[in-house]
Design an enzyme around this catalytic site. Structure first.
Site, mmCIF file in Angstrom:
data_model
loop_
_atom_site.group_PDB
_atom_site.id
_atom_site.type_symbol
_atom_site.label_atom_id
_atom_site.label_comp_id
_atom_site.label_asym_id
_atom_site.label_seq_id
_atom_site.Cartn_x
_atom_site.Cartn_y
_atom_site.Cartn_z
ATOM 1 N N PRO A 20 0.787 -1.235 0.000
ATOM 2 C CA PRO A 20 0.000 0.000 0.000
ATOM 3 C C PRO A 20 0.818 1.284 0.000
ATOM 4 C CG PRO A 20 -0.190 -1.173 2.086
ATOM 5 C CD PRO A 20 0.495 -2.103 1.136
ATOM 6 N N ASN A 21 0.332 2.207 -0.804
ATOM 7 C CA ASN A 21 0.849 3.577 -0.935
ATOM 8 C C ASN A 21 2.153 3.683 -1.714
ATOM 9 O OD1 ASN A 21 -1.277 4.940 0.540
ATOM 10 N ND2 ASN A 21 -0.475 3.902 2.337
ATOM 11 N N ARG A 28 5.039 12.233 -3.535
ATOM 12 C CA ARG A 28 4.810 12.814 -2.200
ATOM 13 C C ARG A 28 5.998 12.467 -1.309
ATOM 14 N NH1 ARG A 28 0.402 13.266 -4.446
ATOM 15 N NH2 ARG A 28 -1.732 12.897 -3.743
ATOM 16 N N TYR A 33 10.950 9.270 1.034
ATOM 17 C CA TYR A 33 10.937 8.134 0.105
ATOM 18 C C TYR A 33 11.677 8.394 -1.211
ATOM 19 C CZ TYR A 33 7.497 6.344 3.382
ATOM 20 O OH TYR A 33 6.886 5.896 4.527
ATOM 21 N N ASN A 84 8.176 -5.536 -0.588
ATOM 22 C CA ASN A 84 7.984 -4.373 0.278
ATOM 23 C C ASN A 84 6.484 -4.303 0.543
ATOM 24 O OD1 ASN A 84 7.739 -1.999 1.657
ATOM 25 N ND2 ASN A 84 9.027 -0.795 0.246
ATOM 26 N N ALA A 87 2.972 -0.765 4.912
ATOM 27 C CA ALA A 87 2.455 -0.808 6.284
ATOM 28 C C ALA A 87 1.951 -2.192 6.677
ATOM 29 C CB ALA A 87 1.347 0.227 6.442
ATOM 30 N N GLU A 108 12.718 -9.196 2.283
ATOM 31 C CA GLU A 108 11.899 -8.071 2.767
ATOM 32 C C GLU A 108 12.696 -6.786 2.533
ATOM 33 O OE1 GLU A 108 10.922 -8.397 6.943
ATOM 34 O OE2 GLU A 108 10.282 -6.297 7.040
ATOM 35 N N HIS A 110 12.687 -2.476 2.649
ATOM 36 C CA HIS A 110 12.093 -1.189 3.022
ATOM 37 C C HIS A 110 12.995 -0.080 2.524
ATOM 38 C CE1 HIS A 110 9.068 -3.155 5.327
ATOM 39 N NE2 HIS A 110 10.010 -3.894 5.878
ATOM 40 N N ARG A 117 12.605 4.779 12.811
ATOM 41 C CA ARG A 117 11.324 5.480 12.741
ATOM 42 C C ARG A 117 10.453 5.127 13.958
ATOM 43 N NH1 ARG A 117 8.915 5.179 6.770
ATOM 44 N NH2 ARG A 117 7.570 6.753 7.731
HETATM 45 O O1 CA2 Z 1 10.276 2.177 4.076
HETATM 46 C C1 CA2 Z 1 9.468 1.479 3.457
HETATM 47 O O2 CA2 Z 1 9.673 1.033 2.335
HETATM 48 C C2 CA2 Z 1 8.099 1.196 4.086
HETATM 49 O O3 CA2 Z 1 7.736 -0.134 3.744
HETATM 50 C C3 CA2 Z 1 7.142 2.201 3.460
HETATM 51 C C4 CA2 Z 1 5.739 2.124 4.042
HETATM 52 C C5 CA2 Z 1 5.778 2.177 5.567
HETATM 53 O O4 CA2 Z 1 4.479 1.991 6.094
HETATM 54 C C6 CA2 Z 1 6.718 1.137 6.153
HETATM 55 O O5 CA2 Z 1 6.740 1.286 7.552
HETATM 56 C C7 CA2 Z 1 8.107 1.300 5.599
HETATM 57 C C8 CA2 Z 1 4.891 3.291 3.536
HETATM 58 C C9 CA2 Z 1 4.840 3.399 2.048
HETATM 59 C C10 CA2 Z 1 4.315 4.764 1.709
HETATM 60 O O6 CA2 Z 1 4.840 5.123 0.459
HETATM 61 C C11 CA2 Z 1 4.733 6.429 0.079
HETATM 62 C C12 CA2 Z 1 5.515 6.817 -0.968
HETATM 63 C C13 CA2 Z 1 5.489 8.127 -1.359
HETATM 64 C C14 CA2 Z 1 4.681 9.025 -0.723
HETATM 65 C C15 CA2 Z 1 3.896 8.628 0.337
HETATM 66 C C16 CA2 Z 1 3.922 7.311 0.725
#
Ligand code: CA2
Length: 157
Positions: A20-21, A28, A33, A84, A87, A108, A110, A117
């Site tokens: 997700p996301n 963003r 990121y 990846n 969340a 895995e 990230h 964090r």
């Molecule tokens: O660091 C990572 O790759 C995470 O898997 C990213 C997840 C987060 O919930 C994990 O704890 C760590 C969130 C992905 C959100 O991706 C976005 C990318 C661009 C803008 C906003 C969100």
């Protein structure tokens, strides 16, 4: 006597799965990121795999069940999974069970260093059943994961 053709005959394939996301990459929160898009990440993984004579299949979903389905579909087709789970890493027993069930080597990944964090990101339902965990290397983590799975696969030949 002719042998049955294995389901993964031909170039081996690595499944690159994003949760997700991660479709928002590059649009963003670049300070967290980076500026690369999901398409850039997938191309980087594709290039890394091609250097080892392998293919990647890429899939992203914001839905837990769709990710579970993609993991099931990899069984007998992919040589490994770069995951990846976003969340869902910190919440999903369903994704953990799917990874355990298919018995494919999983890395895995990230983008951020989840251990630097919030405390709720420190626990992963996936780490102890993964072959390797890469966190905090930015999108390079995907390349490292593909290279590791390629080496692992080559070592089994
Ligand atoms: O660091 C990572 O790759 C995470 O898997 C990213 C997840 C987060 O919930 C994990 O704890 C760590 C969130 C992905 C959100 O991706 C976005 C990318 C661009 C803008 C906003 C969100």
């Amino acid at each position: 006597m002719s042998e049955a053709i294995p389901a993964d005959a031909g170039r081996g394939t690595i499944l690159v799965l994003n949760g997700p996301n991660l479709n928002l990459l590059g649009t963003r929160e670049p300070e967290k990121y980076g500026t690369a898009t999901l398409a850039d990440v997938e191309q980087l993984a594709r290039d890394a795999a091609a250097a080892h004579g392998l293919d990647v299949e890429c899939f992203q979903s914001n839905h837990e069940g769709a990710l579970v389905d993609a993991i099931h579909a990899a069984r007998g087709k992919a040589l490994g999974i770069v995951l990846n789970a976003g969340a869902y890493t910190h919440t999903s027993v369903a994704i953990r069970d799917a990874i355990s069930a298919v018995q494919l080597p999983t890395v895995e990944v990230h983008i951020t260093n989840v251990h630097a964090r919030e405390a709720f990101r420190h626990h992963s339902y996936l780490s102890d059943i993964s072959k390797a965990v890469i966190a905090g290397a930015g999108i390079l983590g995907y390349r490292f994961a593909v290279e590791y799975l390629a080496e692992l696969h080559a070592g089994q030949d």
